[in-house]
Design a protein around this motif. Structure first.
Motif, PDB file in Angstrom:
ATOM      1  N   ALA A   1      -5.367  -0.965  -3.857  1.00 12.67           N
ATOM      2  CA  ALA A   1      -4.343  -0.720  -4.872  1.00 12.67           C
ATOM      3  C   ALA A   1      -3.493   0.495  -4.521  1.00 12.67           C
ATOM      4  O   ALA A   1      -2.268   0.472  -4.662  1.00 12.67           O
ATOM      5  N   SER A   2      -4.112   1.552  -4.036  1.00 11.47           N
ATOM      6  CA  SER A   2      -3.363   2.768  -3.704  1.00 11.47           C
ATOM      7  C   SER A   2      -2.377   2.506  -2.567  1.00 11.47           C
ATOM      8  O   SER A   2      -1.241   2.999  -2.577  1.00 11.47           O
ATOM      9  N   THR A   3      -2.779   1.719  -1.596  1.00 14.67           N
ATOM     10  CA  THR A   3      -1.896   1.373  -0.485  1.00 14.67           C
ATOM     11  C   THR A   3      -0.757   0.482  -0.956  1.00 14.67           C
ATOM     12  O   THR A   3       0.399   0.676  -0.577  1.00 14.67           O
ATOM     13  N   SER A   4      -1.068  -0.479  -1.808  1.00 12.02           N
ATOM     14  CA  SER A   4      -0.035  -1.375  -2.330  1.00 12.02           C
ATOM     15  C   SER A   4       1.009  -0.617  -3.124  1.00 12.02           C
ATOM     16  O   SER A   4       2.208  -0.918  -3.040  1.00 12.02           O
ATOM     17  N   MET A   5       0.575   0.377  -3.877  1.00 12.21           N
ATOM     18  CA  MET A   5       1.525   1.189  -4.646  1.00 12.21           C
ATOM     19  C   MET A   5       2.459   1.962  -3.713  1.00 12.21           C
ATOM     20  O   MET A   5       3.666   2.036  -3.947  1.00 12.21           O
ATOM     21  N   GLU A   6       1.920   2.522  -2.648  1.00 12.68           N
ATOM     22  CA  GLU A   6       2.743   3.254  -1.682  1.00 12.68           C
ATOM     23  C   GLU A   6       3.722   2.308  -0.988  1.00 12.68           C
ATOM     24  O   GLU A   6       4.893   2.634  -0.802  1.00 12.68           O
ATOM     25  N   GLN A   7       3.254   1.122  -0.624  1.00  9.71           N
ATOM     26  CA  GLN A   7       4.133   0.134   0.001  1.00  9.71           C
ATOM     27  C   GLN A   7       5.251  -0.267  -0.952  1.00  9.71           C
ATOM     28  O   GLN A   7       6.410  -0.390  -0.544  1.00  9.71           O
TER      29      GLN A   7
END
Length: 104
Positions: free
Chosen positions: A62-68
């Motif tokens: 989730a944290s990576t998806s938010m940054e993307q």
């Protein structure tokens, strides 16, 4: 003896699913269902369509998806020398959280 056995073998993106309509919209979808992107802007092969999160590949966090998603939105609305994505790359390190039990 047991009444129920459950085994999870992983997740897969639904990009190849005919119901999504991605390919008919001109979005390139790989054999395994991942959406192809420009690694700098996260733009797909279809004009004005961007992708972020699990559908573009690992890591599925989730944290990576938010940054993307933040990078994709920035690419959508910024142009010129002040473009915050000019030095970005999908392969750059992204936010990843680590949780442990017990806490460290």
């Amino acid at each position: 003896q047991t009444d129920l056995f459950f085994a999870a073998t992983g997740r897969y993106p639904v990009g190849k699913n005919e119901e999504t309509g991605l390919e008919s919209a001109g979005v390139e979808v790989a054999d395994r269902g991942m959406v192809g992107i420009d690694k700098k802007t996260l733009a797909t092969s279809s004009k004005n369509v961007y992708a972020a999160g699990d559908v573009i590949g690992p890591p599925a966090l989730a944290s990576t998806s938010m940054e993307q998603a933040q990078r994709a939105v920035s690419a959508m609305f910024h142009e010129g020398d002040d473009d915050v994505t000019k030095d970005a790359n999908h392969d750059d390190p992204l936010s990843i959280g680590v949780w442990t039990i017990p806490e460290m």
